[in-house]
Design an enzyme around this catalytic site. Structure first.
Site, short mmCIF file in Angstrom:
data_model
loop_
_atom_site.label_atom_id
_atom_site.label_comp_id
_atom_site.label_asym_id
_atom_site.label_seq_id
_atom_site.Cartn_x
_atom_site.Cartn_y
_atom_site.Cartn_z
N THR A 46 0.82 -1.21 0.00
CA THR A 46 0.00 0.00 0.00
C THR A 46 0.86 1.26 0.00
O THR A 46 0.38 2.33 -0.37
CB THR A 46 -0.91 0.04 1.25
OG1 THR A 46 -0.11 -0.29 2.38
CG2 THR A 46 -2.06 -0.94 1.14
N GLY A 133 12.06 -10.87 4.75
CA GLY A 133 10.96 -9.91 4.83
C GLY A 133 11.13 -8.91 5.97
O GLY A 133 10.19 -8.24 6.36
N LEU A 134 12.37 -8.83 6.51
CA LEU A 134 12.62 -7.85 7.59
C LEU A 134 13.33 -6.61 7.05
O LEU A 134 13.81 -5.78 7.81
CB LEU A 134 13.51 -8.48 8.67
CG LEU A 134 12.92 -9.64 9.47
CD1 LEU A 134 13.87 -10.05 10.58
CD2 LEU A 134 11.59 -9.27 10.07
N SER A 137 17.77 -4.68 3.59
CA SER A 137 18.36 -3.68 2.70
C SER A 137 18.13 -2.26 3.21
O SER A 137 19.05 -1.44 3.19
CB SER A 137 17.84 -3.84 1.27
OG SER A 137 16.44 -3.93 1.27
N ASP A 181 9.85 0.74 4.47
CA ASP A 181 11.02 0.15 5.14
C ASP A 181 11.92 1.22 5.76
O ASP A 181 12.34 1.10 6.91
CB ASP A 181 11.84 -0.66 4.14
CG ASP A 181 10.99 -1.65 3.37
OD1 ASP A 181 9.92 -2.02 3.87
OD2 ASP A 181 11.40 -2.04 2.25
C1 GLA Z 1 9.02 -4.03 0.04
C2 GLA Z 1 9.19 -2.55 -0.28
C3 GLA Z 1 8.23 -1.69 0.56
C4 GLA Z 1 6.80 -2.19 0.49
C5 GLA Z 1 6.74 -3.69 0.70
C6 GLA Z 1 5.39 -4.26 0.45
O1 GLA Z 1 9.44 -4.29 1.34
O2 GLA Z 1 10.51 -2.15 -0.07
O3 GLA Z 1 8.33 -0.34 0.16
O4 GLA Z 1 6.21 -1.83 -0.74
O5 GLA Z 1 7.66 -4.41 -0.11
O6 GLA Z 1 4.46 -3.74 1.37
#
Ligand code: GLA
Length: 390
Positions: A46, A133-134, A137, A181
């Site tokens: 989103t 997924g943390l 980067s 992030d």
């Molecule tokens: C990655 C991107 C974020 C976000 C997520 C999905 O982590 O870097 O900006 O879009 O995917 O919510």
């Protein structure tokens, strides 16, 4: 009162040791920075649609130890990757093809802001698992940006710091990520989730202390593939959907508007937009449910987010599904894939006293079903990035 032991100390010691082993910087005292990874409670895909997200910063971070050089050379060693990279601040257009691109990208973005960057020797120590997924980067970018700025005696306001790191990733690395992030890594607060409005970039703290759930990361250990290209495609579909709806972004779109335009949008764009508008509503509902302490609704919203990411946004994969099903069977308030998808981790909200048995059961079942050994661990919610005084 006895002073609390500093939980970052072992990591800083390690970063220092790596710096000295590798570069033997004589007579210069290093500086240290820390930037945490993040988990997103809800609000996936989103952010680049100017919607809502609700991340937390976690107690896993990227640490940089660095000393300046007299010239414009940057030499850096990554402890986690057991690898070295070198680049010159005078040739930032020569891009590396691996992790060092993130460092060069940050240098490039800071250079664009006319920061008087100096060469450096650095060591990176990280306990943020990669590809889980943390957002390792973003943690790397933010920690590195703080170190580069500190070495040249400059600083940036927190929002600009986050946006500069995002720019590095968008315009240098080529991943068109949103602000989720980097904002989480910079603005994180202990025991608090951040309700971020990605349109206005306003942040509202949502206290989580004593809410009665633990956050358990269930990493599939499935290497992620094609994430960047699939991600950029999803983003392009959403932008096209907004255009067809006659809107500047999907932010002002409602489920009714998207449903009414189903034919004009075409099936694929409809599904992408449907996820986004319903996910935005879930984020706002989540903030209210958390405030009420209504864990049942919190859990339902989290699991509904997963189904929407799977069925409408289509960013799941067989390993994430195996993990998700295992978490649902093992008993949790709710669970969902986190981050961009196509691999990475499932986040489960679990009753604190159940974390041990839950983790064992999920690990066993997942391993039986896939050939991957999972990595399952609970995280605490930590403060955002900082220059550490040592
Ligand atoms: C990655 C991107 C974020 C976000 C997520 C999905 O982590 O870097 O900006 O879009 O995917 O919510």
């Amino acid at each position: 009162m006895a002073a609390q032991p500093d939980p970052t100390m072992p990591a800083v010691r390690r970063a220092r040791a790596v710096l000295y082993e590798r570069w033997q910087p004589r007579g210069k005292s290093p500086l240290f920075t820390r930037a945490p990874g993040r988990l997103n409670l809800i609000g996936e895909h989103t952010d680049y649609n100017r919607g809502y997200v609700m991340p937390v910063a976690v107690d896993r971070a990227v640490y940089v130890a660095a000393v300046p050089r007299e010239d414009r050379l940057v030499r850096v060693w990554s402890d986690q990757l057991d690898a070295e990279a070198q680049f010159s601040l005078d040739h930032l257009k020569d891009r590396h093809h691996d992790w060092a691109r993130y460092l060069q990208g940050v240098a490039w973005a800071l250079d664009e802001l006319k920061m008087p960057l100096v060469g450096m020797e650095a060591a990176i120590y990280s306990d943020v698992p990669r590809g889980a997924g943390l957002s390792s980067s973003a943690a790397l970018e933010v920690s590195w940006a703080l170190a580069m700025l500190q070495l040249c005696g400059r600083s940036l306001p927190p929002k600009q710091l986050a946006l500069t790191c995002q720019r590095a990733e968008n315009d240098y690395v080529g991943m068109r990520c949103g602000i989720l992030d980097q904002f989480a890594s910079v603005f994180g607060q202990r025991n608090t989730a951040l309700l971020i409005d990605c349109d206005t970039q306003e942040i509202q703290p949502v206290p989580l202390g004593g809410k009665g759930f633990s956050m358990v990361v269930c990493d599939t250990n499935k290497p992620r593939q094609l994430v960047d290209s699939e991600y950029n495609q999803r983003r392009a579909s959403c932008e096209e959907a907004a255009r067809i709806l006659g809107l500047p972004s999907l932010r002002p779109a409602t489920p009714e508007m998207v449903m009414a335009a189903r034919e004009a949008l075409g099936e694929e764009r409809f599904r992408r937009a449907w996820h986004v508008v319903t996910e935005n509503a879930r984020v706002l509902d989540m903030a209210e449910a958390l405030q009420r302490g209504d864990l049942e609704t919190v859990g339902q919203l989290v699991s509904a987010s997963h189904k929407s990411l799977r069925d409408y946004y289509e960013v799941s994969c067989p390993e994430l599904e195996a993990m998700w099903a295992a978490t649902q069977r093992a008993g949790c308030y709710g669970s969902r894939l986190v981050g961009a998808g196509f691999g990475g981790a499932v986040l489960a909200l679990v009753s604190p006293e159940e974390v041990g048995p839950f983790s064992r059961r999920v690990a066993e079942e997942y391993q039986q079903e896939t050939r991957y050994q999972p990595n399952i661990f609970a995280v605490q919610i930590a403060d955002g990035a900082e220059v550490l005084e040592r």
